[in-house]
Design a protein around this motif. Structure first.
Motif, PDB file in Angstrom:
ATOM      1  N   MET A   1       0.842  -1.201  -0.366  1.00 20.60           N
ATOM      2  CA  MET A   1       0.126  -0.261   0.279  1.00 20.60           C
ATOM      3  C   MET A   1       0.132   1.531   0.393  1.00 20.60           C
ATOM      4  SD  MET A   1      -2.710   1.048   2.672  1.00 20.60           S
ATOM      5  CE  MET A   1      -3.341  -0.784   2.372  1.00 20.60           C
ATOM      6  N   GLU A   5      -3.081   6.387  -0.267  1.00 24.90           N
ATOM      7  CA  GLU A   5      -3.750   4.759   0.523  1.00 24.90           C
ATOM      8  C   GLU A   5      -4.564   4.894   1.709  1.00 24.90           C
ATOM      9  OE1 GLU A   5      -5.213   0.911  -1.111  1.00 24.90           O
ATOM     10  OE2 GLU A   5      -3.177   1.335  -2.095  1.00 24.90           O
ATOM     11  N   LEU A   6      -2.247   4.447   2.254  1.00 24.07           N
ATOM     12  CA  LEU A   6      -2.654   4.192   3.989  1.00 24.07           C
ATOM     13  C   LEU A   6      -3.442   5.366   4.496  1.00 24.07           C
ATOM     14  CD1 LEU A   6      -1.582   2.974   6.396  1.00 24.07           C
ATOM     15  CD2 LEU A   6       0.480   3.676   6.728  1.00 24.07           C
ATOM     16  N   ARG A   9      -7.002   5.262   4.045  1.00 24.66           N
ATOM     17  CA  ARG A   9      -8.181   4.705   5.391  1.00 24.66           C
ATOM     18  C   ARG A   9      -7.935   4.796   6.092  1.00 24.66           C
ATOM     19  NH1 ARG A   9      -6.436  -0.914   3.436  1.00 24.66           N
ATOM     20  NH2 ARG A   9      -7.953  -1.437   5.607  1.00 24.66           N
ATOM     21  N   GLU A  59       0.956  -2.486   7.758  1.00 22.86           N
ATOM     22  CA  GLU A  59       1.688  -1.910   6.939  1.00 22.86           C
ATOM     23  C   GLU A  59       3.058  -1.051   7.099  1.00 22.86           C
ATOM     24  OE1 GLU A  59       0.014  -1.551   3.620  1.00 22.86           O
ATOM     25  OE2 GLU A  59      -1.403  -2.965   4.228  1.00 22.86           O
TER      26      GLU A  59
END
Length: 65
Positions: A1, A5-6, A9, A59
């Motif tokens: 990721m 994008e992290l 989220r 992540e």
């Protein structure tokens, strides 16, 4: 990721109601919203952020690009 994008989220997870682990008046522990904790007179213990903890642990251990 990747990093954007992290961040997205994390933002999505933070829009959910804040959950608290509390001790209820009868002495039991429960996960409640802030409103419910206030309504029943529960004592705050800590913030519950399991989804966020799991996301960040996964992540960040893999390395965000």
């Amino acid at each position: 990721m990747d990093f954007p994008e992290l961040e997205q989220r994390i933002s999505e997870l933070r829009t959910r109601p804040l959950l608290l682990r509390c001790r209820t008046p009868n002495g039991r522990e429960a996960v409640l919203t802030v409103a419910d904790a206030v309504k029943i007179g529960a004592v705050y213990i800590h913030i519950v952020a399991d989804d966020l903890d799991e996301l960040l642990a996964a992540e960040l251990s893999e390395g965000v690009t």
